[in-house]
Design a protein around this motif. Structure first.
Motif, PDB file in Angstrom:
ATOM      1  N   PHE A 168      -4.200  -5.332  14.351  1.00 27.76           N
ATOM      2  CA  PHE A 168      -2.789  -5.902  14.665  1.00 27.76           C
ATOM      3  C   PHE A 168      -2.297  -6.335  13.427  1.00 27.76           C
ATOM      4  CE2 PHE A 168       0.253  -9.523  15.121  1.00 27.76           C
ATOM      5  CZ  PHE A 168       1.232  -9.124  15.843  1.00 27.76           C
ATOM      6  N   ILE A 169      -3.068  -7.109  12.559  1.00 33.00           N
ATOM      7  CA  ILE A 169      -2.383  -7.392  11.299  1.00 33.00           C
ATOM      8  C   ILE A 169      -2.155  -6.231  10.360  1.00 33.00           C
ATOM      9  CG2 ILE A 169      -3.206  -8.493   9.045  1.00 33.00           C
ATOM     10  CD1 ILE A 169      -4.580 -10.610  10.847  1.00 33.00           C
ATOM     11  N   ILE A 170      -3.060  -5.391  10.234  1.00 30.54           N
ATOM     12  CA  ILE A 170      -2.814  -4.090   9.462  1.00 30.54           C
ATOM     13  C   ILE A 170      -1.631  -3.237  10.068  1.00 30.54           C
ATOM     14  CG2 ILE A 170      -3.632  -1.765   9.060  1.00 30.54           C
ATOM     15  CD1 ILE A 170      -6.423  -2.931   9.140  1.00 30.54           C
ATOM     16  N   ILE A 171      -1.406  -3.356  11.160  1.00 28.99           N
ATOM     17  CA  ILE A 171      -0.030  -2.567  11.747  1.00 28.99           C
ATOM     18  C   ILE A 171       0.995  -3.193  11.314  1.00 28.99           C
ATOM     19  CG2 ILE A 171       1.243  -2.077  13.920  1.00 28.99           C
ATOM     20  CD1 ILE A 171      -1.411  -1.262  15.454  1.00 28.99           C
ATOM     21  N   VAL A 172       1.020  -4.812  11.545  1.00 29.17           N
ATOM     22  CA  VAL A 172       2.605  -5.340  11.010  1.00 29.17           C
ATOM     23  C   VAL A 172       2.548  -5.232   9.359  1.00 29.17           C
ATOM     24  CG1 VAL A 172       3.194  -7.855  10.738  1.00 29.17           C
ATOM     25  CG2 VAL A 172       2.042  -7.189  12.786  1.00 29.17           C
ATOM     26  N   MET A 173       1.594  -5.076   8.747  1.00 27.83           N
ATOM     27  CA  MET A 173       1.728  -5.021   7.219  1.00 27.83           C
ATOM     28  C   MET A 173       2.315  -3.687   6.945  1.00 27.83           C
ATOM     29  SD  MET A 173      -1.835  -6.751   6.026  1.00 27.83           S
ATOM     30  CE  MET A 173      -1.503  -6.165   4.324  1.00 27.83           C
ATOM     31  N   VAL A 174       1.771  -2.651   7.481  1.00 23.87           N
ATOM     32  CA  VAL A 174       2.114  -1.252   7.431  1.00 23.87           C
ATOM     33  C   VAL A 174       3.699  -0.946   7.782  1.00 23.87           C
ATOM     34  CG1 VAL A 174       2.129   1.077   7.931  1.00 23.87           C
ATOM     35  CG2 VAL A 174       0.062  -0.228   7.765  1.00 23.87           C
ATOM     36  N   LYS A 175       4.125  -1.880   8.926  1.00 26.36           N
ATOM     37  CA  LYS A 175       5.498  -1.864   9.510  1.00 26.36           C
ATOM     38  C   LYS A 175       6.309  -2.347   8.312  1.00 26.36           C
ATOM     39  CE  LYS A 175       8.946  -4.034  11.936  1.00 26.36           C
ATOM     40  NZ  LYS A 175       9.497  -5.191  11.637  1.00 26.36           N
ATOM     41  N   HIS A 176       5.998  -3.485   7.880  1.00 25.47           N
ATOM     42  CA  HIS A 176       6.590  -4.268   6.910  1.00 25.47           C
ATOM     43  C   HIS A 176       6.833  -3.396   5.652  1.00 25.47           C
ATOM     44  CE1 HIS A 176       8.248  -8.147   5.071  1.00 25.47           C
ATOM     45  NE2 HIS A 176       7.746  -7.490   3.858  1.00 25.47           N
ATOM     46  N   LEU A 177       5.823  -2.815   5.209  1.00 28.53           N
ATOM     47  CA  LEU A 177       5.846  -1.989   3.859  1.00 28.53           C
ATOM     48  C   LEU A 177       6.958  -0.936   3.954  1.00 28.53           C
ATOM     49  CD1 LEU A 177       4.739  -1.431   1.042  1.00 28.53           C
ATOM     50  CD2 LEU A 177       3.093   0.068   2.381  1.00 28.53           C
ATOM     51  N   ILE A 178       6.790  -0.038   5.277  1.00 24.79           N
ATOM     52  CA  ILE A 178       7.739   1.062   5.471  1.00 24.79           C
ATOM     53  C   ILE A 178       8.957   0.427   5.813  1.00 24.79           C
ATOM     54  CG2 ILE A 178       7.998   2.886   7.223  1.00 24.79           C
ATOM     55  CD1 ILE A 178       5.039   3.208   7.693  1.00 24.79           C
ATOM     56  N   TYR A 179       9.329  -0.233   6.471  1.00 24.60           N
ATOM     57  CA  TYR A 179      10.724  -0.649   6.824  1.00 24.60           C
ATOM     58  C   TYR A 179      11.426  -1.564   5.884  1.00 24.60           C
ATOM     59  CZ  TYR A 179      14.900  -2.389   8.855  1.00 24.60           C
ATOM     60  OH  TYR A 179      16.188  -2.668   9.205  1.00 24.60           O
ATOM     61  N   HIS A 180      10.928  -2.716   5.658  1.00 26.45           N
ATOM     62  CA  HIS A 180      11.388  -3.441   4.493  1.00 26.45           C
ATOM     63  C   HIS A 180      11.352  -3.031   3.097  1.00 26.45           C
ATOM     64  CE1 HIS A 180      12.081  -6.707   7.489  1.00 26.45           C
ATOM     65  NE2 HIS A 180      11.168  -6.486   8.084  1.00 26.45           N
ATOM     66  N   THR A 181      10.155  -2.797   2.514  1.00 25.75           N
ATOM     67  CA  THR A 181      10.221  -2.003   1.286  1.00 25.75           C
ATOM     68  C   THR A 181      10.709  -0.767   0.897  1.00 25.75           C
ATOM     69  OG1 THR A 181       8.213  -3.655   1.050  1.00 25.75           O
ATOM     70  CG2 THR A 181       8.706  -1.794  -0.566  1.00 25.75           C
ATOM     71  N   ILE A 182      10.023   0.292   1.678  1.00 28.36           N
ATOM     72  CA  ILE A 182      10.529   1.601   1.505  1.00 28.36           C
ATOM     73  C   ILE A 182      11.868   1.825   1.975  1.00 28.36           C
ATOM     74  CG2 ILE A 182       9.715   4.023   1.737  1.00 28.36           C
ATOM     75  CD1 ILE A 182       6.750   3.152   2.043  1.00 28.36           C
ATOM     76  N   TYR A 183      12.205   1.997   3.330  1.00 33.48           N
ATOM     77  CA  TYR A 183      13.474   2.015   3.795  1.00 33.48           C
ATOM     78  C   TYR A 183      14.442   1.155   3.370  1.00 33.48           C
ATOM     79  CZ  TYR A 183      16.863   2.711   7.209  1.00 33.48           C
ATOM     80  OH  TYR A 183      18.231   2.723   7.636  1.00 33.48           O
ATOM     81  N   TYR A 184      14.456  -0.180   3.862  1.00 29.53           N
ATOM     82  CA  TYR A 184      15.399  -0.989   3.267  1.00 29.53           C
ATOM     83  C   TYR A 184      16.007  -1.157   2.025  1.00 29.53           C
ATOM     84  CZ  TYR A 184      18.717  -4.863   3.440  1.00 29.53           C
ATOM     85  OH  TYR A 184      20.001  -5.719   3.240  1.00 29.53           O
ATOM     86  N   TRP A 185      14.906  -1.523   1.349  1.00 27.16           N
ATOM     87  CA  TRP A 185      15.384  -1.771   0.058  1.00 27.16           C
ATOM     88  C   TRP A 185      15.179  -0.436  -1.156  1.00 27.16           C
ATOM     89  CZ3 TRP A 185      17.418  -6.184  -1.454  1.00 27.16           C
ATOM     90  CH2 TRP A 185      17.260  -7.042  -0.509  1.00 27.16           C
TER      91      TRP A 185
END
Length: 283
Positions: A25-42
């Motif tokens: 679960f922690i790994i999934i949340v970290m990957v989601k945060h990386l993909i959405y907030h870092t790569i996509y959004y910013w």
């Protein structure tokens, strides 16, 4: 429990399944945060890589106020030193690191309000590294700005930034919580009336504007006179940080006239909606 059991499913029990599920679960949340907030959004939407402020503090060994101040020392100019410094800060926030400094569009509105009101004194709740203070001083060169900033580090670097542009005699930094100092402003700082009040917030879902508004109303700090002498309040992030109680108070009160200005959150795409509320005390 031995961690070696995790590599052998035959040895799994309830404890091992719980730990494995938690790790996944922690790994999934970290990957989601990386993909959405870092790569996509910013990166994709704004063209810059996002590094969380706390991680940036750890990597650089410096706080955001310190990084902004040190970058601002690159400003060069004579009589236009305030404008040059503001441009440097805006360039930093636009290209290097996101910071809640209200930004160019909100900053222009702030200056327009100050130019119209022509304040001789102003109160700023939360310094956000001094950017707002420089905006007020540029639009109102004779104004004295009182800054209420509870955070020690932000207070220090606000004073340093103001000194950098030679305006230290026009700025008083008060390192206390707004709700603590507002009732004491007249007694401790000899402030009889306030021409202009700027409110901003630094934390989401921690509304406080309505609390300090009540304190202003109970004090004698509001002007009560002709239109040219009315106290003007400009509140930032009334949408993004959910200042609904404040909006209800000023909009439904006969003591204020209000104007709402919708615009994006600073240094963000247009669909990240925020707003500023101008409230003029007429009571």
């Amino acid at each position: 429990m031995s961690w070696g059991k995790l590599s052998d499913p035959k040895m799994y029990g309830a404890e091992e399944y719980f730990i494995t599920s938690l790790v996944v679960f922690i790994i999934i949340v970290m990957v989601k945060h990386l993909i959405y907030h870092t790569i996509y959004y910013w990166w994709y939407r704004t063209g810059r890589l996002y590094i969380p402020m706390k991680l940036n503090n750890l990597l650089t060994g410096k706080s955001l106020p310190q990084r902004l101040y040190e970058f601002s020392k690159n400003a060069r100019g004579d009589s236009e030193i305030v404008s040059v410094t503001l441009n440097v800060i805006e360039a930093y926030c636009e290209n290097k690191e996101f910071a809640l400094t209200i930004g160019t569009k909100k900053g222009d509105l702030l200056e327009n309000v100050c130019t119209e009101r022509k304040p001789k004194n102003a109160l700023v709740l939360h310094s956000i590294c001094g950017y707002v203070v420089l905006r007020i001083l540029r639009s109102s060169p004779d104004c004295h700005v009182y800054v209420v900033e509870p955070d020690e580090e932000k207070s220090v670097f606000t004073q340093k930034l103001v000194a950098l542009v030679g305006k230290q005699t026009q700025v008083t930094v008060i390192q206390k919580n707004p709700e603590e100092i507002i009732p004491k402003l007249e007694a401790e700082y000899d402030i009889r009336k306030l021409d202009f009040i700027f409110m901003t917030s630094t934390a989401p879902q921690a509304p406080y504007y309505h609390k300090v508004l009540k304190q202003f109303e109970e004090s004698e700090l509001y002007h009560k006179g002709s239109e040219s002498q009315q106290t003007v309040i400009l509140a930032d992030k009334v949408i993004h940080f959910e200042e609904g109680e404040f909006l209800k108070l000023v909009r439904y009160s006969k003591d204020y006239t209000t104007e709402y200005h919708q615009m994006p959150l600073e240094y963000s795409p247009d669909d990240i909606v925020d707003g500023m509320e101008k409230a003029t005390y007429v009571g």
